[in-house]
Design a protein around this motif. Structure first.
Motif, PDB file in Angstrom:
ATOM      1  N   ILE A   2       0.871  -1.174   0.000  1.00 30.44           N
ATOM      2  CA  ILE A   2       0.000   0.000   0.000  1.00 30.44           C
ATOM      3  C   ILE A   2       0.908   1.224   0.000  1.00 30.44           C
ATOM      4  O   ILE A   2       1.700   1.418   0.928  1.00 30.44           O
ATOM      5  N   ILE A   3       0.802   2.043  -1.044  1.00 32.31           N
ATOM      6  CA  ILE A   3       1.629   3.253  -1.137  1.00 32.31           C
ATOM      7  C   ILE A   3       0.799   4.442  -0.659  1.00 32.31           C
ATOM      8  O   ILE A   3      -0.070   4.939  -1.375  1.00 32.31           O
ATOM      9  N   ALA A   4       1.067   4.870   0.562  1.00 33.28           N
ATOM     10  CA  ALA A   4       0.442   6.062   1.127  1.00 33.28           C
ATOM     11  C   ALA A   4       1.521   7.084   1.453  1.00 33.28           C
ATOM     12  O   ALA A   4       1.287   8.040   2.183  1.00 33.28           O
ATOM     13  N   ALA A   5       2.709   6.866   0.915  1.00 33.79           N
ATOM     14  CA  ALA A   5       3.853   7.728   1.186  1.00 33.79           C
ATOM     15  C   ALA A   5       3.908   8.864   0.186  1.00 33.79           C
ATOM     16  O   ALA A   5       3.486   8.719  -0.961  1.00 33.79           O
ATOM     17  N   GLY A   6       4.448   9.963   0.612  1.00 34.90           N
ATOM     18  CA  GLY A   6       4.653  11.085  -0.286  1.00 34.90           C
ATOM     19  C   GLY A   6       5.234  12.266   0.465  1.00 34.90           C
ATOM     20  O   GLY A   6       5.156  12.345   1.688  1.00 34.90           O
ATOM     21  N   ARG A   7       5.831  13.141  -0.295  1.00 36.97           N
ATOM     22  CA  ARG A   7       6.341  14.384   0.278  1.00 36.97           C
ATOM     23  C   ARG A   7       5.159  15.324   0.460  1.00 36.97           C
ATOM     24  O   ARG A   7       4.404  15.571  -0.480  1.00 36.97           O
ATOM     25  N   VAL A   8       4.990  15.828   1.659  1.00 40.28           N
ATOM     26  CA  VAL A   8       3.916  16.763   1.959  1.00 40.28           C
ATOM     27  C   VAL A   8       4.502  18.015   2.586  1.00 40.28           C
ATOM     28  O   VAL A   8       5.603  17.993   3.105  1.00 40.28           O
ATOM     29  N   GLY A   9       3.748  19.105   2.533  1.00 37.37           N
ATOM     30  CA  GLY A   9       4.273  20.323   3.114  1.00 37.37           C
ATOM     31  C   GLY A   9       3.265  21.449   3.175  1.00 37.37           C
ATOM     32  O   GLY A   9       3.581  22.544   3.591  1.00 37.37           O
ATOM     33  N   GLY A  10       2.072  21.179   2.708  1.00 40.07           N
ATOM     34  CA  GLY A  10       1.051  22.214   2.740  1.00 40.07           C
ATOM     35  C   GLY A  10       0.991  23.003   1.445  1.00 40.07           C
ATOM     36  O   GLY A  10       1.841  22.877   0.563  1.00 40.07           O
ATOM     37  N   ILE A  11      -0.022  23.824   1.350  1.00 42.98           N
ATOM     38  CA  ILE A  11      -0.283  24.571   0.126  1.00 42.98           C
ATOM     39  C   ILE A  11       0.856  25.541  -0.201  1.00 42.98           C
ATOM     40  O   ILE A  11       1.316  25.612  -1.341  1.00 42.98           O
ATOM     41  N   ALA A  12       1.340  26.273   0.788  1.00 46.16           N
ATOM     42  CA  ALA A  12       2.403  27.258   0.525  1.00 46.16           C
ATOM     43  C   ALA A  12       3.661  26.585  -0.008  1.00 46.16           C
ATOM     44  O   ALA A  12       4.281  27.068  -0.959  1.00 46.16           O
ATOM     45  N   ALA A  13       4.038  25.466   0.599  1.00 44.86           N
ATOM     46  CA  ALA A  13       5.231  24.752   0.140  1.00 44.86           C
ATOM     47  C   ALA A  13       5.030  24.203  -1.268  1.00 44.86           C
ATOM     48  O   ALA A  13       5.944  24.236  -2.097  1.00 44.86           O
TER      49      ALA A  13
END
Length: 134
Positions: A63-74
């Motif tokens: 199950i791939i639930a990984a990812g780079r996140v950072g919010g809308i501004a980023a």
């Protein structure tokens, strides 16, 4: 037979919820082993490292639930970097899963990666139609 399920992104919001649901199912008697890999121990963008991990862990399902996140501004400030990292994570895991003979793979995406004004949920349509309407 005990299934070995690798949850990539198990510390994130969605991955954590999946991990909790799998733990509940396991407690109710479902035979599976949950596999995880902390970010500090495995860079999911590193193809060779992920292939080695899959060879050693031998997952049946992924199950791939990984990812780079950072919010809308980023995302606004670094759109190419976010897209690149998230594509690398997905393609690296998919490649390793294929090489390892994984039976099932579920790849989750974030609505943050789609156009801002896209309808939710986004309808499935051929790319040629999407260019005209999206």
């Amino acid at each position: 037979m005990t299934r070995r399920i690798f949850v990539a992104g198990h510390r994130g919001m969605v991955g954590g919820a999946i991990l909790r649901a799998l733990a509940q199912r396991h407690a109710a008697g479902e035979a599976h082993e949950i596999l995880t890999a902390p970010r500090a121990g495995l860079d999911l963008r590193d193809r060779d490292a992920v292939v080695r991990f899959f060879h050693a862990a031998r997952p049946d399902q992924v199950i791939i639930a990984a990812g780079r996140v950072g919010g809308i501004a980023a995302n606004i400030a670094q759109p190419a970097e976010f897209l690149h990292d998230n594509l690398m994570i997905a393609t690296t895991i998919i490649h390793a899963a294929q090489k390892a003979g994984v039976d099932r793979l579920l790849n989750l995406g974030s609505s943050c990666i789609y156009p801002r004004d896209a309808p939710q949920p986004m309808p499935a349509m051929p790319p040629s139609r999407c260019r005209k309407t999206c």
